[in-house]
Design a protein around this motif. Structure first.
Motif, PDB file in Angstrom:
ATOM      1  N   THR A 116       1.002  -1.268   0.105  1.00 45.58           N
ATOM      2  CA  THR A 116       0.080   0.064  -0.345  1.00 45.58           C
ATOM      3  C   THR A 116       1.231   1.182   0.323  1.00 45.58           C
ATOM      4  OG1 THR A 116      -1.481   1.084   1.460  1.00 45.58           O
ATOM      5  CG2 THR A 116      -0.193   0.421   3.088  1.00 45.58           C
ATOM      6  N   GLY A 117       0.270   1.861  -1.215  1.00 42.02           N
ATOM      7  CA  GLY A 117       1.515   3.485  -0.321  1.00 42.02           C
ATOM      8  C   GLY A 117       2.096   3.072  -2.525  1.00 42.02           C
ATOM      9  N   GLY A 118       1.516   4.346  -3.052  1.00 45.81           N
ATOM     10  CA  GLY A 118       2.550   4.460  -4.529  1.00 45.81           C
ATOM     11  C   GLY A 118       1.732   3.050  -5.660  1.00 45.81           C
ATOM     12  N   VAL A 119       0.731   2.986  -5.366  1.00 42.99           N
ATOM     13  CA  VAL A 119       0.220   1.984  -6.358  1.00 42.99           C
ATOM     14  C   VAL A 119      -0.840   2.918  -6.790  1.00 42.99           C
ATOM     15  CG1 VAL A 119      -0.853  -0.471  -7.003  1.00 42.99           C
ATOM     16  CG2 VAL A 119       0.528   0.252  -5.606  1.00 42.99           C
ATOM     17  N   HIS A 120      -0.508   3.251  -8.485  1.00 48.16           N
ATOM     18  CA  HIS A 120      -0.927   4.253  -9.843  1.00 48.16           C
ATOM     19  C   HIS A 120      -1.586   3.834 -10.581  1.00 48.16           C
ATOM     20  CE1 HIS A 120      -1.258   7.765  -6.435  1.00 48.16           C
ATOM     21  NE2 HIS A 120      -0.502   6.780  -6.300  1.00 48.16           N
ATOM     22  N   SER A 121      -1.404   2.779 -11.436  1.00 52.36           N
ATOM     23  CA  SER A 121      -1.176   2.221 -12.595  1.00 52.36           C
ATOM     24  C   SER A 121      -1.100   0.478 -12.576  1.00 52.36           C
ATOM     25  CB  SER A 121      -0.113   2.975 -13.521  1.00 52.36           C
ATOM     26  OG  SER A 121       1.370   2.456 -12.952  1.00 52.36           O
ATOM     27  N   ALA A 122      -1.489  -0.112 -14.070  1.00 52.15           N
ATOM     28  CA  ALA A 122      -1.009  -1.017 -14.236  1.00 52.15           C
ATOM     29  C   ALA A 122       0.121  -1.805 -13.830  1.00 52.15           C
ATOM     30  CB  ALA A 122      -1.296  -1.713 -15.164  1.00 52.15           C
ATOM     31  N   GLU A 123       1.333  -0.747 -14.465  1.00 52.79           N
ATOM     32  CA  GLU A 123       2.667  -1.074 -14.441  1.00 52.79           C
ATOM     33  C   GLU A 123       3.035  -1.256 -13.187  1.00 52.79           C
ATOM     34  OE1 GLU A 123       1.595   1.378 -16.131  1.00 52.79           O
ATOM     35  OE2 GLU A 123       2.429   0.543 -17.842  1.00 52.79           O
ATOM     36  N   ASP A 124       2.521  -0.655 -11.723  1.00 52.24           N
ATOM     37  CA  ASP A 124       2.391  -0.400 -10.410  1.00 52.24           C
ATOM     38  C   ASP A 124       2.377  -1.786  -9.914  1.00 52.24           C
ATOM     39  OD1 ASP A 124       3.485   1.877 -10.503  1.00 52.24           O
ATOM     40  OD2 ASP A 124       2.231   2.648  -9.989  1.00 52.24           O
ATOM     41  N   VAL A 125       0.905  -2.598 -10.383  1.00 46.20           N
ATOM     42  CA  VAL A 125       0.753  -3.818  -9.987  1.00 46.20           C
ATOM     43  C   VAL A 125       2.014  -4.589 -10.420  1.00 46.20           C
ATOM     44  CG1 VAL A 125      -1.590  -5.550 -10.024  1.00 46.20           C
ATOM     45  CG2 VAL A 125      -1.936  -3.017  -9.814  1.00 46.20           C
ATOM     46  N   LEU A 126       1.917  -4.854 -11.639  1.00 48.75           N
ATOM     47  CA  LEU A 126       2.683  -5.475 -12.250  1.00 48.75           C
ATOM     48  C   LEU A 126       3.987  -5.876 -11.165  1.00 48.75           C
ATOM     49  CD1 LEU A 126       2.138  -4.672 -15.601  1.00 48.75           C
ATOM     50  CD2 LEU A 126       1.356  -7.298 -14.751  1.00 48.75           C
ATOM     51  N   LYS A 127       5.607  -4.724 -11.019  1.00 47.92           N
ATOM     52  CA  LYS A 127       6.107  -5.032 -10.546  1.00 47.92           C
ATOM     53  C   LYS A 127       5.643  -5.224  -9.369  1.00 47.92           C
ATOM     54  CE  LYS A 127       7.820  -0.598 -12.669  1.00 47.92           C
ATOM     55  NZ  LYS A 127       7.575   0.999 -12.447  1.00 47.92           N
ATOM     56  N   ALA A 128       4.996  -5.521  -8.200  1.00 48.41           N
ATOM     57  CA  ALA A 128       4.825  -5.610  -6.966  1.00 48.41           C
ATOM     58  C   ALA A 128       4.088  -7.359  -7.152  1.00 48.41           C
ATOM     59  CB  ALA A 128       2.977  -4.545  -6.422  1.00 48.41           C
ATOM     60  N   GLN A 129       4.160  -7.435  -7.859  1.00 51.20           N
ATOM     61  CA  GLN A 129       3.813  -8.829  -8.422  1.00 51.20           C
ATOM     62  C   GLN A 129       4.647 -10.125  -8.638  1.00 51.20           C
ATOM     63  OE1 GLN A 129       0.587 -11.140  -8.692  1.00 51.20           O
ATOM     64  NE2 GLN A 129       0.095  -9.724  -7.083  1.00 51.20           N
ATOM     65  N   MET A 130       5.490  -9.441  -9.394  1.00 55.05           N
ATOM     66  CA  MET A 130       6.953  -9.241 -10.065  1.00 55.05           C
ATOM     67  C   MET A 130       7.538  -9.432  -8.414  1.00 55.05           C
ATOM     68  SD  MET A 130       8.034  -7.874 -13.233  1.00 55.05           S
ATOM     69  CE  MET A 130       7.358  -7.686 -14.832  1.00 55.05           C
ATOM     70  N   GLN A 141      -3.003  -2.466  -2.520  1.00 57.94           N
ATOM     71  CA  GLN A 141      -4.143  -1.936  -2.251  1.00 57.94           C
ATOM     72  C   GLN A 141      -3.664  -0.182  -2.530  1.00 57.94           C
ATOM     73  OE1 GLN A 141      -4.345  -1.632   2.310  1.00 57.94           O
ATOM     74  NE2 GLN A 141      -4.933  -3.965   2.093  1.00 57.94           N
ATOM     75  N   MET A 142      -4.803   0.083  -2.748  1.00 60.67           N
ATOM     76  CA  MET A 142      -5.044   1.821  -3.509  1.00 60.67           C
ATOM     77  C   MET A 142      -6.554   2.437  -2.621  1.00 60.67           C
ATOM     78  SD  MET A 142      -5.297   0.844  -7.737  1.00 60.67           S
ATOM     79  CE  MET A 142      -6.366  -0.669  -7.266  1.00 60.67           C
ATOM     80  N   ALA A 143      -5.455   3.850  -2.480  1.00 60.00           N
ATOM     81  CA  ALA A 143      -6.067   4.234  -2.168  1.00 60.00           C
ATOM     82  C   ALA A 143      -6.227   6.084  -2.940  1.00 60.00           C
ATOM     83  CB  ALA A 143      -6.398   4.878  -0.627  1.00 60.00           C
ATOM     84  N   SER A 144      -5.557   6.997  -2.378  1.00 60.75           N
ATOM     85  CA  SER A 144      -5.275   7.603  -3.812  1.00 60.75           C
ATOM     86  C   SER A 144      -5.189   7.854  -4.766  1.00 60.75           C
ATOM     87  CB  SER A 144      -3.231   8.443  -3.208  1.00 60.75           C
ATOM     88  OG  SER A 144      -3.062   8.545  -1.898  1.00 60.75           O
ATOM     89  N   ALA A 145      -5.261   6.355  -5.308  1.00 59.03           N
ATOM     90  CA  ALA A 145      -5.140   6.524  -7.079  1.00 59.03           C
ATOM     91  C   ALA A 145      -6.989   6.469  -7.014  1.00 59.03           C
ATOM     92  CB  ALA A 145      -4.610   5.191  -7.683  1.00 59.03           C
ATOM     93  N   LEU A 146      -7.588   6.513  -6.107  1.00 60.83           N
ATOM     94  CA  LEU A 146      -9.134   5.760  -6.512  1.00 60.83           C
ATOM     95  C   LEU A 146      -9.961   7.367  -6.016  1.00 60.83           C
ATOM     96  CD1 LEU A 146      -9.743   2.086  -4.360  1.00 60.83           C
ATOM     97  CD2 LEU A 146      -9.821   2.635  -6.802  1.00 60.83           C
ATOM     98  N   MET A 147      -8.938   7.942  -5.226  1.00 60.35           N
ATOM     99  CA  MET A 147      -9.209   9.024  -4.489  1.00 60.35           C
ATOM    100  C   MET A 147      -9.350  10.534  -5.636  1.00 60.35           C
ATOM    101  SD  MET A 147      -7.958   9.060  -0.536  1.00 60.35           S
ATOM    102  CE  MET A 147      -9.205  10.902   0.131  1.00 60.35           C
ATOM    103  N   GLN A 148      -7.923  10.158  -6.648  1.00 57.19           N
ATOM    104  CA  GLN A 148      -8.325  11.024  -7.309  1.00 57.19           C
ATOM    105  C   GLN A 148      -8.912  11.006  -8.550  1.00 57.19           C
ATOM    106  OE1 GLN A 148      -3.858  10.388  -7.771  1.00 57.19           O
ATOM    107  NE2 GLN A 148      -3.322  12.254  -7.130  1.00 57.19           N
ATOM    108  N   ARG A 149      -8.736   9.682  -9.103  1.00 59.36           N
ATOM    109  CA  ARG A 149      -9.428   9.687 -10.481  1.00 59.36           C
ATOM    110  C   ARG A 149     -10.622   8.109 -10.435  1.00 59.36           C
ATOM    111  NH1 ARG A 149      -4.653   6.185 -12.450  1.00 59.36           N
ATOM    112  NH2 ARG A 149      -5.575   6.441 -14.078  1.00 59.36           N
ATOM    113  N   GLY A 150     -11.088   7.732  -8.237  1.00 57.83           N
ATOM    114  CA  GLY A 150     -12.356   7.432  -8.695  1.00 57.83           C
ATOM    115  C   GLY A 150     -12.305   5.901  -9.189  1.00 57.83           C
ATOM    116  N   PRO A 151     -13.358   5.339  -8.438  1.00 56.38           N
ATOM    117  CA  PRO A 151     -13.839   3.808  -9.157  1.00 56.38           C
ATOM    118  C   PRO A 151     -13.303   3.094  -9.734  1.00 56.38           C
ATOM    119  CG  PRO A 151     -15.249   4.447  -7.768  1.00 56.38           C
ATOM    120  CD  PRO A 151     -14.393   5.788  -8.628  1.00 56.38           C
ATOM    121  N   GLY A 152     -13.611   4.046 -11.178  1.00 59.93           N
ATOM    122  CA  GLY A 152     -13.503   3.343 -12.790  1.00 59.93           C
ATOM    123  C   GLY A 152     -11.485   2.839 -12.831  1.00 59.93           C
ATOM    124  N   ILE A 153     -10.858   3.706 -11.902  1.00 58.55           N
ATOM    125  CA  ILE A 153      -9.551   2.941 -12.523  1.00 58.55           C
ATOM    126  C   ILE A 153      -9.586   2.135 -12.382  1.00 58.55           C
ATOM    127  CG2 ILE A 153      -8.622   4.144 -10.285  1.00 58.55           C
ATOM    128  CD1 ILE A 153      -6.049   4.464 -11.039  1.00 58.55           C
TER     129      ILE A 153
END
Length: 333
Positions: free
Chosen positions: A248-262, A269-281
């Motif tokens: 948690t902290g710093g997950v804002h894109s699919a690339e971030d998710v892939l790096k975390a998985q690797m 977990q995401m909060a800031s990205a959802l607050m900035q861009r909405g649930p559609g992200i």
């Protein structure tokens, strides 16, 4: 198709690693529904703060005391306390509503200050039907007499108290990065009863107003650059401690998710990205993850998990001191 993104965390089978973390967006049933409709694999509720519970109890106690001490003729003018709900009652009510109306797992979040508060609130949360509980230990070590061992012991004592209170509830411990030996500490948490760790808690830093010389509280949302510290420790912990890991902290894109998985994270977990861009992200990231798997010929996301952890990385020293030297050597005027 969606099975390609499946994840497992805290004993829960999830359709993807995309999980909204504790925030105002997960504080209401309507907010949680919007996130579920957008593709959230689970919901981490907003935190129940023990300070709020204590404040409500004090208010209720004072109200009842005033009624008891008041004049008999004035009793008819005082409101009845039956309609008053404490912070805990409101939280548990929302939790029950989410469990009744949502299909995805609901992970409660607790932020306590006393050993008794941690264990008692955890028991109430478990009885209300939470699928798991995240212990949000937000503690700033500001006492010169308190050693690093004392700080670690505080976390372990909290976990022990909660685990004793709810022996069967999956527990995740949300910690900061400010520990002398994070891997050793995570190992201790597992021994005491943690099912997972959440890396890392974001300590909000106060600013100073120059004209008034007062501290000024500020809410700054995260950015992808914060993910790098988390990737390092996810990779190192994954190689040495058999425990579930959420980032948690710093997950804002699919690339971030892939790096975390690797690196070996089980969920992101995401909060800031959802607050900035909405649930559609969430749907956007889900689609981008599937596209990436197709382009790189992966059957599913699990094949990717841990491929760049400390144990599996082509250059594991890059997670340690070598990264510092290589970065300095790469600079050119």
């Amino acid at each position: 198709m969606k099975q390609r993104l499946k994840a497992r965390y805290l004993g829960l089978d999830l359709k993807s690693p995309l999980v909204p973390s504790a925030s105002p967006l997960t504080a209401t049933l309507s907010g949680a529904r919007a996130l579920e409709d957008a593709g959230a694999a689970a919901i981490v509720m907003h935190s129940l703060f023990e300070e709020e519970c204590q404040k409500d109890q004090q208010m209720l106690h004072q109200f009842l005391y005033d009624r008891e001490q008041g004049h008999a003729e004035s009793e008819g003018y005082l409101p009845e306390p039956d309609g008053f709900k404490t912070a805990e009652e409101r939280y548990l009510e929302t939790l029950k509503q989410m469990k009744e109306h949502l299909e995805v797992p609901v992970i409660a979040s607790l932020n306590g200050i006393t050993r008794r508060g941690w264990s008692e609130h955890a028991r109430q949360i478990a009885e209300a039907g939470a699928d798991a509980l995240e212990l949000n230990v937000y503690y700033v070590a500001a006492d010169a007499e308190e050693s690093s061992q004392d700080v670690e012991r505080r976390y372990l004592d909290i976990l022990h108290a909660v685990r004793s209170s709810v022996p069967d509830l999956p527990l995740a411990v949300k910690i900061s990065s400010q520990f002398t030996s994070p891997v050793h500490f995570v190992s201790q948490l597992k021994q005491v009863g943690a099912s997972a760790v959440v890396l890392f808690n974001r300590f909000l830093q106060p600013d100073i107003q120059l004209d008034t010389r007062r501290l000024h509280s500020m809410l700054e949302l995260s950015h992808s650059g914060e993910l790098r510290e988390r990737l390092r420790w996810i990779a190192i912990v994954r190689a040495q401690v058999a425990i579930d890991i959420a980032v948690t902290g710093g997950v804002h894109s699919a690339e971030d998710v892939l790096k975390a998985q690797m690196c070996g994270a089980d969920i992101t977990q995401m909060a800031s990205a959802l607050m900035q861009r909405g649930p559609g992200i969430i749907r956007e990231m889900e689609s981008m993850l599937l596209d990436w798997l197709d382009e790189n010929e992966y059957d599913n996301l699990l094949q990717l998990k841990g491929s760049v952890s400390y144990r599996n990385a082509a250059d594991p020293a890059g997670f340690e001191r070598a990264n510092y030297l290589q970065t300095l050597d790469s600079w050119r005027p």
